[in-house]
Scaffold this motif. Structure first.
Motif, PDB file in Angstrom:
ATOM      1  N   SER A  79       0.846  -1.196   0.000  1.00  0.00           N
ATOM      2  CA  SER A  79       0.000   0.000   0.000  1.00  0.00           C
ATOM      3  C   SER A  79       0.882   1.247   0.000  1.00  0.00           C
ATOM      4  CB  SER A  79      -0.933   0.001   1.213  1.00  0.00           C
ATOM      5  OG  SER A  79      -0.193   0.043   2.410  1.00  0.00           O
ATOM      6  N   ASP A  80       0.360   2.348  -0.503  1.00  0.00           N
ATOM      7  CA  ASP A  80       1.163   3.542  -0.783  1.00  0.00           C
ATOM      8  C   ASP A  80       1.770   4.191   0.459  1.00  0.00           C
ATOM      9  OD1 ASP A  80       0.714   3.282  -3.461  1.00  0.00           O
ATOM     10  OD2 ASP A  80      -1.030   4.619  -3.471  1.00  0.00           O
ATOM     11  N   GLU A  81       1.037   4.196   1.571  1.00  0.00           N
ATOM     12  CA  GLU A  81       1.443   5.037   2.694  1.00  0.00           C
ATOM     13  C   GLU A  81       2.480   4.412   3.628  1.00  0.00           C
ATOM     14  OE1 GLU A  81      -2.167   2.608   3.723  1.00  0.00           O
ATOM     15  OE2 GLU A  81      -1.578   3.928   2.066  1.00  0.00           O
ATOM     16  N   ILE A  82       2.788   3.153   3.489  1.00  0.00           N
ATOM     17  CA  ILE A  82       3.640   2.473   4.465  1.00  0.00           C
ATOM     18  C   ILE A  82       5.133   2.617   4.136  1.00  0.00           C
ATOM     19  CG2 ILE A  82       3.721   0.192   3.366  1.00  0.00           C
ATOM     20  CD1 ILE A  82       3.157  -0.955   6.215  1.00  0.00           C
ATOM     21  N   SER A  83       5.949   2.795   5.206  1.00  0.00           N
ATOM     22  CA  SER A  83       7.401   2.866   5.044  1.00  0.00           C
ATOM     23  C   SER A  83       8.048   2.253   6.276  1.00  0.00           C
ATOM     24  CB  SER A  83       7.868   4.317   4.868  1.00  0.00           C
ATOM     25  OG  SER A  83       7.555   5.060   6.027  1.00  0.00           O
ATOM     26  N   ALA A  84       9.327   1.886   6.165  1.00  0.00           N
ATOM     27  CA  ALA A  84      10.021   1.236   7.281  1.00  0.00           C
ATOM     28  C   ALA A  84      11.507   1.551   7.227  1.00  0.00           C
ATOM     29  CB  ALA A  84       9.801  -0.275   7.220  1.00  0.00           C
ATOM     30  N   ASP A  85      12.173   1.415   8.375  1.00  0.00           N
ATOM     31  CA  ASP A  85      13.630   1.567   8.411  1.00  0.00           C
ATOM     32  C   ASP A  85      14.319   0.328   7.853  1.00  0.00           C
ATOM     33  OD1 ASP A  85      13.699   4.140   9.752  1.00  0.00           O
ATOM     34  OD2 ASP A  85      12.969   3.079  11.519  1.00  0.00           O
ATOM     35  N   LEU A  86      13.633  -0.815   7.953  1.00  0.00           N
ATOM     36  CA  LEU A  86      14.175  -2.071   7.421  1.00  0.00           C
ATOM     37  C   LEU A  86      13.020  -3.031   7.188  1.00  0.00           C
ATOM     38  CD1 LEU A  86      16.646  -3.936   6.770  1.00  0.00           C
ATOM     39  CD2 LEU A  86      16.583  -4.641   9.178  1.00  0.00           C
ATOM     40  N   LEU A  87      13.041  -3.710   6.046  1.00  0.00           N
ATOM     41  CA  LEU A  87      12.056  -4.750   5.755  1.00  0.00           C
ATOM     42  C   LEU A  87      12.769  -6.089   5.655  1.00  0.00           C
ATOM     43  CD1 LEU A  87       9.242  -5.800   4.950  1.00  0.00           C
ATOM     44  CD2 LEU A  87       9.803  -5.223   2.567  1.00  0.00           C
ATOM     45  N   LEU A  88      12.306  -7.059   6.428  1.00  0.00           N
ATOM     46  CA  LEU A  88      12.830  -8.430   6.388  1.00  0.00           C
ATOM     47  C   LEU A  88      11.782  -9.324   5.726  1.00  0.00           C
ATOM     48  CD1 LEU A  88      14.081  -8.646  10.099  1.00  0.00           C
ATOM     49  CD2 LEU A  88      15.425  -7.984   8.079  1.00  0.00           C
ATOM     50  N   ILE A  89      12.194 -10.111   4.743  1.00  0.00           N
ATOM     51  CA  ILE A  89      11.281 -11.039   4.071  1.00  0.00           C
ATOM     52  C   ILE A  89      11.805 -12.449   4.280  1.00  0.00           C
ATOM     53  CG2 ILE A  89      10.191 -11.700   1.897  1.00  0.00           C
ATOM     54  CD1 ILE A  89      10.637  -8.901   0.868  1.00  0.00           C
ATOM     55  N   ASP A  90      11.071 -13.250   5.041  1.00  0.00           N
ATOM     56  CA  ASP A  90      11.463 -14.646   5.251  1.00  0.00           C
ATOM     57  C   ASP A  90      10.702 -15.530   4.269  1.00  0.00           C
ATOM     58  OD1 ASP A  90      12.973 -16.619   6.349  1.00  0.00           O
ATOM     59  OD2 ASP A  90      11.786 -16.845   8.174  1.00  0.00           O
ATOM     60  N   GLU A  91      11.306 -16.660   3.913  1.00  0.00           N
ATOM     61  CA  GLU A  91      10.736 -17.580   2.905  1.00  0.00           C
ATOM     62  C   GLU A  91      10.405 -16.820   1.616  1.00  0.00           C
ATOM     63  OE1 GLU A  91      11.025 -20.621   3.239  1.00  0.00           O
ATOM     64  OE2 GLU A  91      11.297 -20.854   5.384  1.00  0.00           O
ATOM     65  N   ALA A  92      11.327 -15.972   1.197  1.00  0.00           N
ATOM     66  CA  ALA A  92      11.107 -15.132   0.010  1.00  0.00           C
ATOM     67  C   ALA A  92      10.914 -15.958  -1.252  1.00  0.00           C
ATOM     68  CB  ALA A  92      12.278 -14.163  -0.166  1.00  0.00           C
ATOM     69  N   SER A  93      11.513 -17.153  -1.295  1.00  0.00           N
ATOM     70  CA  SER A  93      11.405 -17.971  -2.506  1.00  0.00           C
ATOM     71  C   SER A  93       9.999 -18.494  -2.732  1.00  0.00           C
ATOM     72  CB  SER A  93      12.394 -19.143  -2.443  1.00  0.00           C
ATOM     73  OG  SER A  93      12.142 -19.946  -1.306  1.00  0.00           O
ATOM     74  N   ALA A  94       9.129 -18.403  -1.711  1.00  0.00           N
ATOM     75  CA  ALA A  94       7.742 -18.856  -1.864  1.00  0.00           C
ATOM     76  C   ALA A  94       6.815 -17.701  -2.250  1.00  0.00           C
ATOM     77  CB  ALA A  94       7.256 -19.508  -0.572  1.00  0.00           C
ATOM     78  N   ILE A  95       7.376 -16.515  -2.463  1.00  0.00           N
ATOM     79  CA  ILE A  95       6.595 -15.339  -2.840  1.00  0.00           C
ATOM     80  C   ILE A  95       6.786 -15.091  -4.337  1.00  0.00           C
ATOM     81  CG2 ILE A  95       6.327 -12.844  -2.492  1.00  0.00           C
ATOM     82  CD1 ILE A  95       7.334 -13.289   0.378  1.00  0.00           C
ATOM     83  N   PRO A  96       5.722 -14.792  -5.081  1.00  0.00           N
ATOM     84  CA  PRO A  96       5.863 -14.552  -6.521  1.00  0.00           C
ATOM     85  C   PRO A  96       6.923 -13.511  -6.847  1.00  0.00           C
ATOM     86  CG  PRO A  96       3.551 -14.691  -5.925  1.00  0.00           C
ATOM     87  CD  PRO A  96       4.325 -14.720  -4.642  1.00  0.00           C
TER      88      PRO A  96
END
Length: 703
Positions: free
Chosen positions: A276-293
């Motif tokens: 979504s447009d309004e969200i931001s973060a200092d750091l984004l961690l993505i676990d099990e990334a290989s299962a995401i398109p």
């Protein structure tokens, strides 16, 4: 319950010294094997147990089809009741949930009887109409052979036990955690260093990558105010991340899906919220990334300047290879400053783990392709059909073949190995040079008389059965009963060794399959794939034509799913002509609707291969010329411009790529002026029309 004394001696040995995880296979009547397993659990006072079965037990219980919900959890023992069905993906994945020194216990019929046992999961692996053709299981024979070849597998029956204890010889804690410490440092650098330098973290299961995410987040939260978001396909798979994060932050507060520490936080966010447009973060961690398109990973990479992608590259869902071959290649273009970190040393268990090595070997998880250069003087290249019996007898060939399929098709998983060996409707063809495997294709038999009784229900969309993917899709889309009842071979997988690609070997293999299909009086060859210009061009070269394009992109690839067919008989040619016409009518209707986001180059390619028609000349052509030289307003001839492009797609070949794209977007996909300006860096309506006029003038000069 009386069990062989050697079994208890084996357990005593395991308890006397540090031992590897092992596989214990208990064979016999189902009730006896269950009682034996319960006896061993009680005698060894095992506390953390997962029992995989369709029947309820006093232990934590799941059915084999629900195994994914336990990824990320940890157990001392996992009991897999194969009387409820065996799934290769489940066995391999659940082996990764077992702690050091734990056991995986398989309950199954006597080994001499197991290949003939009617597996309850069989119905989910075999197409409708082929269940009655199922012989003894070649896959189970392969698995039993793997049991017998591995000295680390222990075997228990009513009157016999055999098994050796696998002791841990190398137990250096310093070496064990060294890679994880480096990984934690690398994760912290993403948050504290330069922007737009994502980290790709890859490992097999049990290496502590999820723990590393939690530890790194805790270190960052201790030293500075950080808003850290974490995501994964399922929040339950993040249990270890939050456990290790909270362990290092004992004073932190858990609130819903967050850990709060002062002004810092680690919070789970679903992927749709992150986009979504309004969200931001200092750091984004993505676990099990290989299962995401892949296309979603691309969106996240564009949006967040500080991001870590953690992935099980050799994943049990078959998605890991897509992450490796597709996403990382695209990320290198999008964020060339990205870094990679790989964790090889296991943490959840010990180096040279017996259980991991068994599943990796038996399910060809770690087979490497051997690269060989072909010389003109070498033996000739041959194509041939390969029987399941041949594959069973030649594990080297089976392993090489399966590795090719894994490397070429990102959704190939260990379940596909089970289907390859057992499903009667699947056949295999290979391409070789002497003893060197160059390529492989897998076909699935579809359509035909086995669907006769339910054909009308499939055609009117009230029934859908297992398998017959293309046969049912085309029939229900265009209400074409003759197509459904025609015998078809769907080429479901085709792979050529990377070093021999783009040399015509793939087409050679397709041509051979066509020869064999004609000999067996097959009416159609078909295929289905995520559509892009390169793959579509490959099938066009073998004279397949596009028959269907999904209205929505595939979740896995972000590409529209395409179906191509090739008629092999005169009767099939008549059926395909009707399908062809229906498809193009649908294409023209959907161009400015569901196909609005289709790439311009792909849409042009599809139109170029449409049967040509003569465009009206005289008055209509004069109107187009009037627009091109600036006499006529755009809105007075937009419909005629669109019709001209549809009927004369060859005109695109006279233009530059950017000019082609604007014509498609403006006239065929009907983008608004605002979107066109943004997409093609134009100043406004006036410049859009000027570029269109210039392009059309180029086209009409040669008319």
């Amino acid at each position: 319950m009386n069990l062989p004394k050697q079994l208890f001696h084996w357990f005593q040995q395991r308890q006397s010294r540090l031992s590897h995880r092992q596989l214990l296979v208990i064979t016999g009547q189902e009730e006896w094997t269950k009682t034996a397993a319960v006896t061993l659990l009680d005698k060894n006072d095992i506390q953390s147990i997962l029992w995989v079965s369709n029947t309820q037990t006093k232990y934590e219980n799941i059915s084999v089809k629900d195994y994914r919900c336990k990824l990320g959890y940890e157990y001392d023992w996992v009991v897999l009741n194969c009387f409820s069905g065996f799934r290769a993906n489940a066995a391999m994945a659940l082996s990764g949930t077992i702690r050091a020194q734990g056991l995986m216990v398989i309950l199954c019929p006597e080994l001499s009887e197991w290949p003939n046992y009617t597996d309850p999961e069989q119905i989910n692996r075999i197409s409708y109409g082929y269940q009655q053709h199922f012989p003894k299981s070649h896959f189970i024979q392969h698995l039993i052979s793997s049991f017998n070849e591995d000295s680390g597998v222990a075997m228990l029956s009513a009157d016999k036990f055999s098994g050796k204890t696998s002791f841990v010889e190398d137990n250096s804690d310093k070496e064990r955690y060294y890679e994880q410490e480096i990984t934690v440092t690398n994760i912290c650098k993403v948050a504290q260093g330069h922007r737009n330098r994502p980290l790709i973290l890859t490992a097999d299961r049990g290496r502590g990558k999820s723990s590393a995410l939690g530890i790194a987040a805790a270190k960052l939260m201790q030293t500075s105010d950080k808003r850290i978001y974490i995501t994964a396909p399922h929040i339950r798979s993040l249990e270890q991340v939050f456990i290790h994060n909270k362990r290092l932050l004992p004073e932190a507060v858990m609130y819903k899906n967050s850990v709060l520490h002062g002004s810092s936080s680690l919070t789970f966010k679903s992927i749709d919220v992150l986009l979504s447009d309004e969200i931001s973060a200092d750091l984004l961690l993505i676990d099990e990334a290989s299962a995401i398109p892949v296309y979603i990973l691309n969106k996240l990479a564009k949006k967040f300047p500080r991001i870590v992608f953690s992935a099980t590259v050799h994943g049990y869902e078959g998605s890991g290879r897509g992450f490796e071959t597709r996403f990382i290649r695209q990320l290198s273009l999008l964020k060339p400053g990205f870094k990679r970190s790989q964790m090889l040393q296991p943490i959840r268990w010990y180096k040279h783990d017996t259980l991991e090595q068994f599943w990796f070997t038996s399910l060809f998880h770690n087979v490497q392709q051997v690269t060989e250069i072909l010389e003109s003087e070498s033996q000739s290249i041959n194509c041939r059909h390969l029987t399941k019996a041949e594959l069973l007898l030649n594990k080297t060939l089976l392993g090489g073949l399966f590795r090719l399929l894994i490397d070429a098709h990102y959704q190939t998983s260990q379940d596909d190995l089970q289907r390859l060996l057992d499903a009667p409707e699947i056949e295999c063809f290979i391409l070789t040079n002497g003893n060197t495997l160059l390529g492989v294709a897998q076909i699935i038999k579809e359509g035909g008389d086995c669907l006769d009784e339910i054909a009308n229900n499939i055609a009117d969309c009230t029934r859908r059965v297992k398998g017959h993917l293309v046969a049912q899709n085309i029939t229900s889309s265009y209400n074409t009963l003759p197509f459904l009842l025609a015998q078809q071979w769907r080429i479901s997988r085709i792979a050529v060794a990377p070093e021999h690609q783009h040399t015509g070997l793939g087409k050679k293999l397709v041509d051979f399959i066509e020869q064999q299909a004609r000999k067996q009086h097959i009416s159609f060859l078909t295929t289905s794939f995520g559509c892009n210009t390169n793959i579509l061009n490959f099938w066009y070269k073998s004279e397949f034509f596009l028959a269907k394009l999904s209205v929505k992109p595939e979740v896995s690839s972000g590409e529209h799913s395409a179906i191509c067919i090739k008629p092999l008989t005169n009767e099939a040619l008549k059926i395909s002509d009707s399908i062809h016409k229906d498809f193009y009518q649908e294409l023209l209707y959907q161009m400015d609707k569901n196909f609005k986001r289709l790439s311009e180059s792909l849409l042009i390619q599809i139109l170029l291969l449409r049967p040509s028609a003569n465009v009206g000349v005289s008055k209509n052509m004069e109107i187009l010329r009037q627009f091109a030289i600036g006499k006529r307003a755009y809105f007075t001839c937009k419909r005629l411009l669109k019709e001209y492009l549809i009927v004369n797609p060859a005109c695109f070949l006279k233009l530059e790529t950017q000019e082609q794209a604007l014509l498609v977007a403006a006239l065929l996909q009907n983008f608004e002026d605002k979107e066109l300006c943004s997409k093609y860096n134009l100043s406004g309506k006036k410049q859009i029309e000027q570029v269109l006029k210039t392009s059309l003038e180029k086209v009409l000069i040669s008319q």
